[in-house]
Write a protein that holds these residues in place. Structure first.
Motif, PDB file in Angstrom:
ATOM      1  N   SER A   7       0.697  -1.449   0.127  1.00 37.45           N
ATOM      2  CA  SER A   7      -0.167  -0.053   0.017  1.00 37.45           C
ATOM      3  C   SER A   7       0.829   1.197  -0.166  1.00 37.45           C
ATOM      4  O   SER A   7       0.364   2.194  -0.579  1.00 37.45           O
ATOM      5  N   ALA A   8       2.005   1.238   0.658  1.00 35.16           N
ATOM      6  CA  ALA A   8       2.823   2.550   0.861  1.00 35.16           C
ATOM      7  C   ALA A   8       3.290   2.844  -0.617  1.00 35.16           C
ATOM      8  O   ALA A   8       3.120   4.139  -1.107  1.00 35.16           O
ATOM      9  N   PRO A   9       4.000   2.060  -1.570  1.00 38.02           N
ATOM     10  CA  PRO A   9       4.269   2.491  -2.893  1.00 38.02           C
ATOM     11  C   PRO A   9       3.186   2.647  -3.653  1.00 38.02           C
ATOM     12  O   PRO A   9       3.233   3.730  -4.492  1.00 38.02           O
ATOM     13  N   LEU A  10       2.222   2.113  -3.370  1.00 37.44           N
ATOM     14  CA  LEU A  10       0.965   2.444  -4.504  1.00 37.44           C
ATOM     15  C   LEU A  10       0.387   3.660  -3.753  1.00 37.44           C
ATOM     16  O   LEU A  10       0.035   4.455  -4.810  1.00 37.44           O
ATOM     17  N   ARG A  11       0.311   4.298  -2.487  1.00 37.78           N
ATOM     18  CA  ARG A  11      -0.057   5.633  -2.345  1.00 37.78           C
ATOM     19  C   ARG A  11       1.007   6.636  -2.803  1.00 37.78           C
ATOM     20  O   ARG A  11       0.443   7.549  -3.220  1.00 37.78           O
ATOM     21  N   ALA A  12       2.179   6.191  -2.893  1.00 42.71           N
ATOM     22  CA  ALA A  12       3.078   7.319  -3.405  1.00 42.71           C
ATOM     23  C   ALA A  12       2.909   7.482  -5.062  1.00 42.71           C
ATOM     24  O   ALA A  12       2.960   8.595  -5.402  1.00 42.71           O
ATOM     25  N   ALA A  50       8.573   3.820  -6.641  1.00 39.26           N
ATOM     26  CA  ALA A  50       7.408   2.872  -6.182  1.00 39.26           C
ATOM     27  C   ALA A  50       6.952   1.737  -6.790  1.00 39.26           C
ATOM     28  O   ALA A  50       6.769   0.825  -6.265  1.00 39.26           O
ATOM     29  N   GLY A  51       6.920   1.793  -8.227  1.00 42.81           N
ATOM     30  CA  GLY A  51       6.542   0.612  -9.010  1.00 42.81           C
ATOM     31  C   GLY A  51       7.741  -0.726  -8.760  1.00 42.81           C
ATOM     32  O   GLY A  51       7.399  -1.785  -8.671  1.00 42.81           O
ATOM     33  N   SER A  52       9.013  -0.184  -8.659  1.00 42.09           N
ATOM     34  CA  SER A  52      10.199  -1.041  -8.543  1.00 42.09           C
ATOM     35  C   SER A  52      10.157  -1.475  -7.134  1.00 42.09           C
ATOM     36  O   SER A  52      10.560  -2.838  -7.038  1.00 42.09           O
ATOM     37  N   ASP A  53       9.616  -1.150  -6.204  1.00 41.77           N
ATOM     38  CA  ASP A  53       9.439  -1.493  -4.713  1.00 41.77           C
ATOM     39  C   ASP A  53       8.340  -2.652  -4.514  1.00 41.77           C
ATOM     40  O   ASP A  53       8.304  -3.406  -3.575  1.00 41.77           O
ATOM     41  N   LEU A  54       7.374  -2.649  -5.520  1.00 42.21           N
ATOM     42  CA  LEU A  54       6.712  -3.661  -5.519  1.00 42.21           C
ATOM     43  C   LEU A  54       7.180  -5.029  -5.911  1.00 42.21           C
ATOM     44  O   LEU A  54       8.007  -5.249  -6.877  1.00 42.21           O
ATOM     45  N   PRO A  55       6.703  -6.001  -5.376  1.00 47.71           N
ATOM     46  CA  PRO A  55       7.257  -7.419  -5.429  1.00 47.71           C
ATOM     47  C   PRO A  55       6.645  -7.832  -6.815  1.00 47.71           C
ATOM     48  O   PRO A  55       5.619  -7.373  -7.510  1.00 47.71           O
ATOM     49  N   ALA A  56       7.750  -8.362  -7.433  1.00 44.73           N
ATOM     50  CA  ALA A  56       7.441  -9.032  -9.010  1.00 44.73           C
ATOM     51  C   ALA A  56       6.209  -9.825  -9.013  1.00 44.73           C
ATOM     52  O   ALA A  56       5.505  -9.543 -10.112  1.00 44.73           O
ATOM     53  N   GLU A  61       0.528  -9.938 -11.044  1.00 38.07           N
ATOM     54  CA  GLU A  61      -1.005 -10.203 -10.979  1.00 38.07           C
ATOM     55  C   GLU A  61      -1.600  -8.919 -11.466  1.00 38.07           C
ATOM     56  O   GLU A  61      -2.953  -9.039 -11.642  1.00 38.07           O
ATOM     57  N   ASN A  62      -1.073  -7.716 -11.500  1.00 37.28           N
ATOM     58  CA  ASN A  62      -1.403  -6.439 -12.057  1.00 37.28           C
ATOM     59  C   ASN A  62      -0.955  -6.129 -13.280  1.00 37.28           C
ATOM     60  O   ASN A  62      -0.785  -5.104 -13.488  1.00 37.28           O
ATOM     61  N   ASP A  63      -0.940  -6.901 -14.254  1.00 36.04           N
ATOM     62  CA  ASP A  63      -0.135  -6.813 -15.300  1.00 36.04           C
ATOM     63  C   ASP A  63      -0.656  -5.831 -16.475  1.00 36.04           C
ATOM     64  O   ASP A  63      -0.246  -5.362 -17.635  1.00 36.04           O
ATOM     65  N   HIS A  64      -1.983  -5.287 -16.228  1.00 37.10           N
ATOM     66  CA  HIS A  64      -2.609  -4.205 -16.761  1.00 37.10           C
ATOM     67  C   HIS A  64      -2.029  -2.708 -16.550  1.00 37.10           C
ATOM     68  O   HIS A  64      -2.405  -1.833 -17.013  1.00 37.10           O
ATOM     69  N   ILE A  65      -1.126  -2.778 -15.785  1.00 35.95           N
ATOM     70  CA  ILE A  65      -0.245  -1.505 -15.280  1.00 35.95           C
ATOM     71  C   ILE A  65       1.134  -1.697 -16.043  1.00 35.95           C
ATOM     72  O   ILE A  65       1.732  -2.763 -15.745  1.00 35.95           O
TER      73      ILE A  65
END
Length: 113
Positions: A7-12, A50-56, A61-65
């Protein structure tokens, strides 16, 4: 080991996306301020970070981004800054109005769990 809080990277990303919308003028001809260009570049860098901080696995799972594209742009802006132009920034920020609602929806889904 517990799950990673995404949630923190997504909020950023949402925060910076909102900043991009505030900073970006309605017309390309009005993007002439070096301060605005620097602010847009920094927001795009933070979104890529922030995107790079999200697990692969989360990104998969959210490959539409376009995670990879955001991370690649971050690298270009950070490490090849002399290639950054107003035209490049303008082209990149045009995607934010379509991208931001999708990231918000993912964040809302994560936070509602």
């Amino acid at each position: 080991m517990g799950s990673i809080d995404v949630s923190a990277p997504l909020r950023a990303m949402v925060h910076c996306g909102e900043m991009v919308l505030k900073i970006t003028p309605a017309d390309r001809a009005d993007l002439d301020s070096e301060v605005d260009e620097a602010a847009l570049a920094q927001c795009l860098i933070i979104m890529g970070d922030a995107g790079s901080d999200l697990p692969a696995s989360f990104r998969a799972e959210n490959d539409h981004i376009p995670w990879a594209g955001m991370i690649e742009l971050r690298d270009r802006l950070r490490h090849r800054y002399w290639e950054t132009t107003a035209d490049l920034l303008w082209a990149e920020v045009q995607a934010i109005p379509r991208l931001l609602p999708r990231i918000r929806a993912i964040l809302e889904s994560v936070e509602s769990r």
